[in-house]
Enzyme design. Sequence first.
Site, short mmCIF file in Angstrom:
data_model
loop_
_atom_site.label_atom_id
_atom_site.label_comp_id
_atom_site.label_asym_id
_atom_site.label_seq_id
_atom_site.Cartn_x
_atom_site.Cartn_y
_atom_site.Cartn_z
N GLY A 16 0.82 -1.21 0.00
CA GLY A 16 0.00 0.00 0.00
C GLY A 16 0.86 1.26 0.00
O GLY A 16 2.09 1.19 -0.14
N PHE A 17 0.20 2.38 0.18
CA PHE A 17 0.89 3.68 0.16
C PHE A 17 1.99 3.73 1.24
O PHE A 17 3.19 3.80 0.93
CB PHE A 17 -0.16 4.79 0.32
N ASP A 37 0.38 -9.00 1.75
CA ASP A 37 -0.65 -8.08 1.25
C ASP A 37 -1.61 -8.85 0.36
O ASP A 37 -1.19 -9.72 -0.41
CB ASP A 37 0.03 -6.93 0.46
N GLY A 42 -3.61 -2.04 -2.35
CA GLY A 42 -2.19 -1.87 -2.69
C GLY A 42 -1.93 -2.38 -4.10
O GLY A 42 -2.83 -2.92 -4.76
N ASP A 62 -4.16 -12.73 2.71
CA ASP A 62 -5.16 -11.92 3.39
C ASP A 62 -5.02 -12.17 4.89
O ASP A 62 -5.12 -13.33 5.34
CB ASP A 62 -6.54 -12.35 2.89
N LYS A 96 -13.50 -7.12 9.86
CA LYS A 96 -12.79 -8.41 10.01
C LYS A 96 -11.27 -8.20 9.96
O LYS A 96 -10.52 -8.82 10.71
CB LYS A 96 -13.18 -9.36 8.86
N LYS A 110 3.10 -13.52 18.96
CA LYS A 110 3.23 -14.29 20.21
C LYS A 110 4.07 -15.55 19.98
O LYS A 110 4.99 -15.84 20.74
CB LYS A 110 1.83 -14.65 20.72
N TYR A 150 -14.43 1.47 10.19
CA TYR A 150 -13.01 1.81 10.29
C TYR A 150 -12.68 2.33 11.68
O TYR A 150 -11.77 1.82 12.35
CB TYR A 150 -12.67 2.85 9.23
N ARG A 191 -9.01 10.40 -1.57
CA ARG A 191 -8.53 11.26 -0.49
C ARG A 191 -8.28 12.66 -1.02
O ARG A 191 -8.03 12.86 -2.22
CB ARG A 191 -7.27 10.67 0.15
#
Length: 319
Positions: A16-17, A37, A42, A62, A96, A110, A150, A191
Amino acid sequence: MAGNKQKNILVTGGAGFIGSHLCKYLIDLGQKVICLDNLFTGSLSNIQEIYNHPNFEFVNHDITEPYFRENIDEIYNLACPASPIHYQYNPIKTVKTCTIGVINMLGLAKKNNAKILQASTSEVYGDPNIHPQNEIYNGNVNPIGPRSCYDEGKRCSETLFMDYNREHKLKIKIIRIFNTFGPNMATNDGRVISNFILQAISDNDLTIYGDGTQTRSFQYIDDLIEAMIKMMNTDNDFLGPINIGNPNEITMNKLASIILSLTNSKSKISYKELPQDDPKRRRPDIKLAKINLGWEPNYSLEDGLYKTINYFKKLNEVN
Ligand code: NAD
Ligand code: UDP
């Protein structure tokens, strides 16, 4: 790498960015980078420069599905669509990613006893009613609106990080990123900075939502990457959350006029409806970052915009 052990670092959302800049920076430091990714927002073109580097590996995965791997030293968890258009495209999937996906990555940390950093957001403050926002403020979030997948998703990610620390002594770090811009922003993510630049360089109207008096504070990508690395390297007892952003606050009207002037554009302004729950004001209080990271942003808005405008101009020439 003189004297330092090379680390294996997993970056989720690495295509992604922000992730693509982080992967490149870590490779330049001599680290081994695994980029996980699913290419939802992306793209491989963002990581083209490092794709064949011997220390870089791309895994199409994913994070809502379990992932196991040994010998991981650090994880930067960035996987999550970040622009309103993208995170609202499939809101259930966004939740999710912020919950099941985060649990999968915390589990991976962990098993590896790895340090893990969460890319949280200023959206955890919602439409804030204190100004500027410091980390003690608990926010003003609508739990049932279109931005909630979000905002509440990211709030739950922070909860999960803190609980893994309390229950399992996991080494965690949380940063709250404020609006960030720069090369590799997707052209279709809606954006404000990418929209205004693309509109200005093609002489289309700049679309201001609402009356343009709402504010944001924009930081250039290189400043953010520096802060992320510094945060990962803090002592284990410093968890955050910590605000990372540029406190220079401006209205969308002012942003439009700066971009028109930097691009010498003949575009006009066209006012559109303000989206529901759009925050009215946003500005980070970065005292904690100054004290704990010895960090503050270096780039002015104009310097960052200049680089970003050049990036989008080149992209337009290629396409
Ligand atoms: P982006 O959309 O460009 O990058 C997100 C990346 O995550 C993409 O490559 C996407 O394909 C990937 N992804 C999404 N869901 C995934 C999943 N389930 N599994 C694997 N990969 C997945 O967004 P960005 O601006 O680079 O944001 C990166 C992170 O930083 C996000 O977590 C975002 O919430 C956070 N953040 C960004 C900003 C900003 O201004 N850009 C501000 C605050 C927080
Ligand atoms: N915005 C705008 N025109 C656009 C895109 C966005 O006026 O073409 C506004 C939007 O309503 C918000 C601000 O710009 O008030 C920042 O929007 P963005 O989606 O970049 O970030 P966020 O709202 O998530 O902070």
